[in-house]
Write a protein that holds these residues in place. Structure first.
Motif, PDB file in Angstrom:
ATOM      1  N   GLY A   1       2.426  15.153  -1.640  1.00 52.59           N
ATOM      2  CA  GLY A   1       2.714  15.775  -0.347  1.00 52.59           C
ATOM      3  C   GLY A   1       3.768  15.044   0.464  1.00 52.59           C
ATOM      4  N   ILE A   2       4.793  14.578  -0.210  1.00 49.71           N
ATOM      5  CA  ILE A   2       5.853  13.806   0.441  1.00 49.71           C
ATOM      6  C   ILE A   2       7.069  14.704   0.648  1.00 49.71           C
ATOM      7  N   GLY A   3       7.590  14.700   1.872  1.00 47.73           N
ATOM      8  CA  GLY A   3       8.677  15.606   2.216  1.00 47.73           C
ATOM      9  C   GLY A   3      10.051  14.985   2.307  1.00 47.73           C
ATOM     10  N   ALA A   4      10.145  13.665   2.102  1.00 47.16           N
ATOM     11  CA  ALA A   4      11.445  13.018   2.294  1.00 47.16           C
ATOM     12  C   ALA A   4      11.653  11.881   1.304  1.00 47.16           C
ATOM     13  N   LEU A   5      12.883  11.779   0.848  1.00 50.22           N
ATOM     14  CA  LEU A   5      13.333  10.625   0.075  1.00 50.22           C
ATOM     15  C   LEU A   5      14.263   9.835   0.978  1.00 50.22           C
TER      16      LEU A   5
ATOM     17  N   GLN B   1      10.667   5.130  11.051  1.00 46.53           N
ATOM     18  CA  GLN B   1      10.964   6.547  11.267  1.00 46.53           C
ATOM     19  C   GLN B   1       9.914   7.501  10.692  1.00 46.53           C
ATOM     20  N   PHE B   2       9.180   7.048   9.682  1.00 42.16           N
ATOM     21  CA  PHE B   2       8.226   7.915   8.996  1.00 42.16           C
ATOM     22  C   PHE B   2       6.814   7.362   9.144  1.00 42.16           C
ATOM     23  N   GLU B   3       5.825   8.268   9.113  1.00 43.23           N
ATOM     24  CA  GLU B   3       4.439   7.824   9.299  1.00 43.23           C
ATOM     25  C   GLU B   3       3.948   6.980   8.126  1.00 43.23           C
ATOM     26  N   GLU B   4       4.441   7.274   6.936  1.00 45.39           N
ATOM     27  CA  GLU B   4       4.060   6.501   5.753  1.00 45.39           C
ATOM     28  C   GLU B   4       5.256   6.444   4.813  1.00 45.39           C
ATOM     29  N   VAL B   5       5.499   5.274   4.259  1.00 45.09           N
ATOM     30  CA  VAL B   5       6.595   5.093   3.308  1.00 45.09           C
ATOM     31  C   VAL B   5       6.026   4.493   2.033  1.00 45.09           C
ATOM     32  N   THR B   6       6.297   5.154   0.927  1.00 42.97           N
ATOM     33  CA  THR B   6       5.920   4.622  -0.376  1.00 42.97           C
ATOM     34  C   THR B   6       7.168   4.067  -1.040  1.00 42.97           C
ATOM     35  N   VAL B   7       7.126   2.798  -1.377  1.00 42.02           N
ATOM     36  CA  VAL B   7       8.192   2.198  -2.170  1.00 42.02           C
ATOM     37  C   VAL B   7       7.808   2.476  -3.613  1.00 42.02           C
ATOM     38  N   LEU B   8       8.604   3.297  -4.265  1.00 42.63           N
ATOM     39  CA  LEU B   8       8.261   3.785  -5.593  1.00 42.63           C
ATOM     40  C   LEU B   8       9.127   3.110  -6.645  1.00 42.63           C
ATOM     41  N   VAL B   9       8.497   2.296  -7.459  1.00 47.33           N
ATOM     42  CA  VAL B   9       9.201   1.619  -8.544  1.00 47.33           C
ATOM     43  C   VAL B   9       9.319   2.618  -9.693  1.00 47.33           C
ATOM     44  N   THR B  10      10.546   2.971  -9.992  1.00 43.83           N
ATOM     45  CA  THR B  10      10.806   3.986 -11.010  1.00 43.83           C
ATOM     46  C   THR B  10      11.511   3.372 -12.208  1.00 43.83           C
TER      47      THR B  10
ATOM     48  N   ALA C   1       7.412   9.602   3.412  1.00 45.74           N
ATOM     49  CA  ALA C   1       8.677   9.417   2.703  1.00 45.74           C
ATOM     50  C   ALA C   1       8.488   8.478   1.521  1.00 45.74           C
ATOM     51  N   VAL C   2       9.416   8.575   0.599  1.00 41.53           N
ATOM     52  CA  VAL C   2       9.468   7.687  -0.562  1.00 41.53           C
ATOM     53  C   VAL C   2      10.820   6.990  -0.574  1.00 41.53           C
ATOM     54  N   CYS C   3      10.792   5.684  -0.830  1.00 43.19           N
ATOM     55  CA  CYS C   3      12.006   4.907  -1.111  1.00 43.19           C
ATOM     56  C   CYS C   3      11.949   4.561  -2.598  1.00 43.19           C
ATOM     57  N   PRO C   4      12.640   5.324  -3.440  1.00 44.93           N
ATOM     58  CA  PRO C   4      12.571   5.065  -4.875  1.00 44.93           C
ATOM     59  C   PRO C   4      13.637   4.068  -5.335  1.00 44.93           C
ATOM     60  N   GLY C   5      13.346   3.389  -6.422  1.00 45.26           N
ATOM     61  CA  GLY C   5      14.330   2.492  -7.011  1.00 45.26           C
ATOM     62  C   GLY C   5      13.705   1.658  -8.107  1.00 45.26           C
ATOM     63  N   SER C   6      14.551   0.942  -8.827  1.00 50.68           N
ATOM     64  CA  SER C   6      14.027   0.052  -9.864  1.00 50.68           C
ATOM     65  C   SER C   6      13.602  -1.291  -9.270  1.00 50.68           C
ATOM     66  N   PHE C   7      14.238  -1.724  -8.196  1.00 53.68           N
ATOM     67  CA  PHE C   7      13.842  -2.934  -7.466  1.00 53.68           C
ATOM     68  C   PHE C   7      13.643  -4.135  -8.396  1.00 53.68           C
TER      69      PHE C   7
ATOM     70  N   SER D   1       2.669  -2.173   8.047  1.00 51.37           N
ATOM     71  CA  SER D   1       1.348  -1.571   7.807  1.00 51.37           C
ATOM     72  C   SER D   1       1.404  -0.162   7.222  1.00 51.37           C
ATOM     73  N   ASN D   2       2.504   0.537   7.379  1.00 54.73           N
ATOM     74  CA  ASN D   2       2.584   1.906   6.871  1.00 54.73           C
ATOM     75  C   ASN D   2       3.383   2.010   5.569  1.00 54.73           C
ATOM     76  N   VAL D   3       3.540   0.887   4.885  1.00 56.73           N
ATOM     77  CA  VAL D   3       4.263   0.878   3.610  1.00 56.73           C
ATOM     78  C   VAL D   3       3.289   0.576   2.483  1.00 56.73           C
ATOM     79  N   LYS D   4       3.380   1.384   1.434  1.00 59.40           N
ATOM     80  CA  LYS D   4       2.597   1.124   0.233  1.00 59.40           C
ATOM     81  C   LYS D   4       3.536   1.128  -0.966  1.00 59.40           C
ATOM     82  N   VAL D   5       3.033   0.671  -2.086  1.00 58.66           N
ATOM     83  CA  VAL D   5       3.851   0.533  -3.291  1.00 58.66           C
ATOM     84  C   VAL D   5       3.167   1.275  -4.429  1.00 58.66           C
ATOM     85  N   ASP D   6       3.967   1.988  -5.203  1.00 60.13           N
ATOM     86  CA  ASP D   6       3.440   2.737  -6.340  1.00 60.13           C
ATOM     87  C   ASP D   6       4.504   2.754  -7.427  1.00 60.13           C
TER      88      ASP D   6
END
Length: 159
Positions: free
Chosen positions: A81-85, A26-35, A3-9, A62-67
């Protein structure tokens, strides 16, 4: 599923952190995406500073990364290959804003958006409001992660 959690943060708040933490459960991997948000000014923090503050605030997950990403969000989800926002909703106003974007994202790529209701103690918290309070010397502890409180104070001291 990833999953991705997008935002300007700008900056990450405890409300954001609550949503990210719950998504990570809830998700195996979450990317916090700075947009980049074209509707917002350049911001208090650079993208790199925001990413650093998020990394430091989520180090215990441990399953959170930032991009970061600067074009269509669905292009990122497809490329990675991300299926959820995952989006947090504070009120019906957030829902009204997020719904058409969720529908467009689904139309463009098939990605689903999962809405998490914000914990009631963070229902009024926004990055914009926290910056406004901090700009005039107000106390934002308890609204932002401690590392962010310090960074915000430092930014406004420099101005």
């Amino acid at each position: 599923m990833k999953a991705v959690c997008p935002g300007s943060f700008d900056p990450i708040t405890l409300g954001h952190l609550d949503i990210i933490t719950r998504a990570a459960a809830q998700f195996e991997e979450v990317t916090v995406l700075v947009t980049a948000n074209p509707n917002k000014n350049s911001g208090l923090f650079t993208v790199e500073e925001r990413m650093d503050l998020i990394r430091r605030s989520t180090a215990h997950l441990s399953n959170v990364k930032v991009d970061t990403w600067a074009t269509l969000l669905v292009d990122y989800t497809t490329a990675h290959g991300i299926g959820a926002l995952v989006k947090g909703l504070r009120s019906s106003l957030d829902y009204e804003y997020e719904l058409p974007m969720a529908q467009m994202n689904r139309r463009l790529s098939g990605v689903d958006t999962f809405f998490l209701l914000t914990d009631e103690k963070y229902g009024y918290v926004s990055s914009t409001l926290c910056k406004e309070v901090a700009r005039y010397g107000g106390d934002v502890s308890g609204l932002l992660p401690e590392v962010v409180v310090d960074a915000v104070k430092q930014k406004y001291t420099q101005q």
